[in-house]
Design an enzyme around this catalytic site. Structure first.
Site, mmCIF file in Angstrom:
data_model
loop_
_atom_site.group_PDB
_atom_site.id
_atom_site.type_symbol
_atom_site.label_atom_id
_atom_site.label_comp_id
_atom_site.label_asym_id
_atom_site.label_seq_id
_atom_site.Cartn_x
_atom_site.Cartn_y
_atom_site.Cartn_z
ATOM 1 N N GLN A 51 31.931 -12.380 -22.707
ATOM 2 C CA GLN A 51 31.541 -12.699 -21.334
ATOM 3 C C GLN A 51 31.095 -14.152 -21.235
ATOM 4 O OE1 GLN A 51 28.491 -9.620 -20.553
ATOM 5 N NE2 GLN A 51 29.687 -9.136 -18.742
ATOM 6 N N LYS B 95 23.788 -6.653 -6.497
ATOM 7 C CA LYS B 95 24.658 -7.719 -6.987
ATOM 8 C C LYS B 95 25.642 -8.171 -5.917
ATOM 9 C CE LYS B 95 27.878 -4.352 -9.032
ATOM 10 N NZ LYS B 95 28.721 -4.014 -10.176
ATOM 11 N N HIS C 239 21.945 -16.130 -17.767
ATOM 12 C CA HIS C 239 20.770 -15.553 -17.121
ATOM 13 C C HIS C 239 19.859 -16.697 -16.683
ATOM 14 C CE1 HIS C 239 22.413 -12.205 -19.462
ATOM 15 N NE2 HIS C 239 21.968 -11.479 -18.454
ATOM 16 N N HIS D 145 21.270 -12.361 -13.305
ATOM 17 C CA HIS D 145 22.348 -12.156 -14.276
ATOM 18 C C HIS D 145 23.635 -12.630 -13.596
ATOM 19 C CE1 HIS D 145 19.991 -8.691 -16.276
ATOM 20 N NE2 HIS D 145 19.375 -8.867 -15.113
ATOM 21 N N ARG E 35 31.626 -2.241 -25.456
ATOM 22 C CA ARG E 35 31.343 -1.123 -24.552
ATOM 23 C C ARG E 35 32.330 -0.006 -24.828
ATOM 24 N NH1 ARG E 35 30.240 -4.465 -18.864
ATOM 25 N NH2 ARG E 35 28.583 -5.791 -19.728
ATOM 26 N N CYS F 72 21.580 -9.752 -21.755
ATOM 27 C CA CYS F 72 20.332 -10.054 -21.053
ATOM 28 C C CYS F 72 19.090 -9.816 -21.907
ATOM 29 C CB CYS F 72 20.252 -9.252 -19.760
ATOM 30 S SG CYS F 72 20.539 -7.478 -19.945
ATOM 31 N N ASP G 163 28.591 -15.348 -19.920
ATOM 32 C CA ASP G 163 27.375 -14.724 -19.411
ATOM 33 C C ASP G 163 26.248 -15.746 -19.301
ATOM 34 O OD1 ASP G 163 26.002 -12.565 -18.496
ATOM 35 O OD2 ASP G 163 25.781 -11.563 -20.419
#
Length: 644
Positions: A380, A463, A384, A509, A362, A333, A382
């Site tokens: 991911q 979320k 945004h 996100h 992570r 992000c 991912d």
């Protein structure tokens, strides 16, 4: 005093036991199934005295969530009692119920063996058949500490000493006495079905500084039928274990000695992953996302600004370059906000949808690493979405539509929960309420039932979590949609509105499949390694009967490749039956057999991995059939897709 039990009102005197009230209100059969009861919000033993001013007494049965947990906790005590009978030298630590059953930790000089588990199970059955009552005892804390210390129960003494009360509760089950908050089932004969499963090591109180104990895992159910069904599912889960299948199908591997928590992708596994990644990129382009990519490391100051350094630092890796500290990104992000800020945006430019198959790292403790399902490095899917507040609900609904399409494509059923503000979060109550309401309204507009998961949101926003159910009934957390007003404020994101003034956008996100590693692990188990034709790394294996067909088999392979079919040959000097069985074990969707007749007729004799024979096919016919097979799950889900 008048008390209502399941709609029936009975009278009882002060000091009456809950048991007497339940016995009067319920049928004999129904009363015999009661494990505990709830009064004034508290869970109690049925032997407890009725609380004052109690208007309703709720019986608790094993077919309820809390009843099953209570049954399993009591079964752990039965197991501990059996262990103490067989191994008096063993010291008892803790024995809670867990989502799959229960465990109990013991300090024993030599670890338990599978033979020991059989003996313990047999002893447990003796205790169960004896209908030994559970008896609650309350005593001063200091007296309990002294009692456990004198008997050598050092772990119980330590736990008792840590209780922040003057009085502690204990439970007696025959000769076995345990420190326990309770409640418990009335007697051991309420334990109907149980099984001891395995032994593992566990540090006392979860700290590596403490002694390693022996942990026995078990499970218990209300009925033998439920227990047998669960055990059968566990056996099926072992058969589907992605680590086992990944090795057998040559998809991925692990080298924990040099890269713990990180996967090595073999050619077939990397091809499967590439097919999935290409599909995701195309699907996002169709839905008006822009593909971007940020760097792997960013200066610590950016992570401080975003709040990750304060709230997520223990899960991050850091490195130093020329005296500056950099954080290896745990998520994408921050980079996406910097990409947005590269230009001043107008309201006409919104929404901006940025998609990245971003590799993140992570820090996970070694004890929780688990194949592809829990790793330290992963990718991911991912994205945004940066939009105006008035666009927010529509954008969330658009993400929900993508979730619906992809879950249908892969054959997952799912449910959604909305996770709310946790402790240690950032931002005002006002923006959290606004973000939470936007998620809930979007879910309602999408026509989805939902639950609330209090306090489990991200530190920057609430979320939606999507929990899917696989082919054998297990639930997995995959998609997440997070609503964030806080980070756009911290990174000073702006757009020029229709009024000519500058406004603050909001950011969504979202990840649909989540970690690709984890998703492929889940998918491998969901399909038991038998991937649908569109995802299968090898769609057809061509088998020759003798060496005389090898040249023709290679011609067919090359033509199939030209037509977009992923084909390979097996021209080994082995019996045909052996090669067919190997292709089936490899779970290849199509198996093509080529003998002299097929070579002469320029055809292939084709069968499916299920064993079904579909007869002779020309190369073009076979390619067309495989293409139709690939499209089937897309058509079923109402999606369009082109393979090229």
């Amino acid at each position: 005093m008048q008390v209502t039990v399941e709609g029936k009102t009975v009278e009882c005197s002060d000091g009456a036991s809950c048991e007497s009230v339940l016995k009067e209100a319920l049928s004999r059969k129904r009363f015999g199934e009661v494990l505990a009861c709830r009064a004034n919000g508290a869970l109690l033993d049925i032997s407890a005295s009725m609380p004052s001013e109690c208007a309703e007494l709720e019986p608790v049965f094993a077919n309820s969530e809390e009843g099953l947990a209570l049954l399993r906790h009591s079964t752990s005590h039965v197991m501990a009692a059996a262990v103490k009978r067989l191994f008096p030298e063993a010291k008892c630590a803790i024995g809670p119920s867990i989502s799959t059953g229960f465990y109990y930790d013991f300090d024993k000089e030599t670890p338990f063996t599978p033979e020991d588990l059989e003996k313990i199970e047999a002893e447990m059955r003796k205790i169960v058949s004896a209908a030994v009552p559970f008896e609650r005892i309350e005593m001063p804390k200091e007296e309990a500490v002294r009692m456990f210390s004198e008997s050598g129960d050092i772990y119980k003494a330590e736990l008792a000493a840590d209780v922040e009360a003057d009085t502690v509760s204990l439970y007696r089950c025959g000769d076995f006495v345990d420190l326990c908050r309770g409640p418990h089932i009335p007697a051991t004969n309420r334990v109907k079905a149980f099984k001891l499963l395995s032994v593992a090591g566990a540090y006392w109180r979860g700290s590596e500084k403490n002694k390693m104990l022996s942990r026995i895992y078990g499970t218990a159910f209300a009925t033998e039928k439920e227990c047998a069904a669960w055990l059968a599912m566990q056996e099926e889960a072992k058969r589907r274990d992605h680590r086992k299948l990944g090795r057998e199908l040559d998809l991925f591997t692990f080298h924990e000695d040099v890269a713990p928590g990180m996967s090595f992708w073999m050619p077939k596994g990397m091809l499967l992953r590439t097919i999935l990644e290409d599909f995701l990129r195309r699907e996002h382009l169709k839905r008006d996302y822009q593909i971007v990519q940020g760097p792997q490391i960013l200066r610590r100051e950016l992570w401080e600004r975003s709040g990750h350094y304060e709230h997520y630092r223990e899960n991050m890796y850091f490195t130093e370059i020329e005296g500056d500290i950099y954080g290896i990104k745990p998520m994408n992000c921050v980079a996406h906000m910097l990409i947005y800020n590269q230009h001043l945006r107008s309201y006409r430019d919104l929404p901006q949808r940025y998609f990245e198959l971003g590799v993140v790292h992570r820090h996970e403790k070694s004890g929780v690493l688990h194949g592809l399902l829990r790793v330290r490095q992963f990718t991911q899917d991912d994205a945004h979405i940066i939009c105006a507040s008035e666009q927010l609900e529509d954008e969330i609904i658009g993400v929900i539509a993508l979730v619906r399409d992809l879950m249908s494509l892969f054959g997952f059923e799912y449910r959604v929960v909305v996770s709310t503000r946790p402790e240690g979060s950032i931002g005002s109550d006002e923006i959290w309420e606004k973000a939470t309401n936007a998620l809930i309204e979007a879910v309602k507009r999408a026509g989805l039932p939902y639950g609330i998961n209090e306090g489990d949101g991200a530190f920057y926003g609430p979320k939606i979590d999507v929990k899917v159910t696989d082919a054998i009934g297990r639930e997995w957390q995959l998609s997440t949609i997070q609503c964030d007003f806080a980070l756009p404020e911290r990174f000073e994101l702006e757009y020029v509105g229709s009024d000519g003034e500058r406004h603050r956008p909001v950011m969504v996100h979202r990840a649909i499949l989540g970690s690709l590693e984890r998703f492929i692990g889940v998918l491998t188990e969901h399909y038991a390694g038998a991937f649908p034709a569109w995802l299968a790394p090898v769609q057809i294996r061509l088998l020759t009967v003798t060496d005389a067909q090898n040249e023709y088999a290679e011609e067919v392979r090359k033509e199939l490749l030209r037509l977009g079919v992923r084909a390979e040959t097996d021209v080994r000097n082995e019996k045909l039956g052996f090669k067919v069985r190997e292709a089936q074990v490899a779970k290849i969707p199509y198996i093509g057999v080529i003998g002299d007749r097929e070579k002469e007729e320029k055809r292939i004799s084709v069968r499916l991995r299920s064993g079904e024979n579909i007869g002779g096919q020309s190369v073009s016919e076979l390619a067309e059939r495989i293409a139709e097979d690939c499209m089937e799950p897309f058509k079923r889900g109402g999606m369009s897709y082109r393979f090229s």
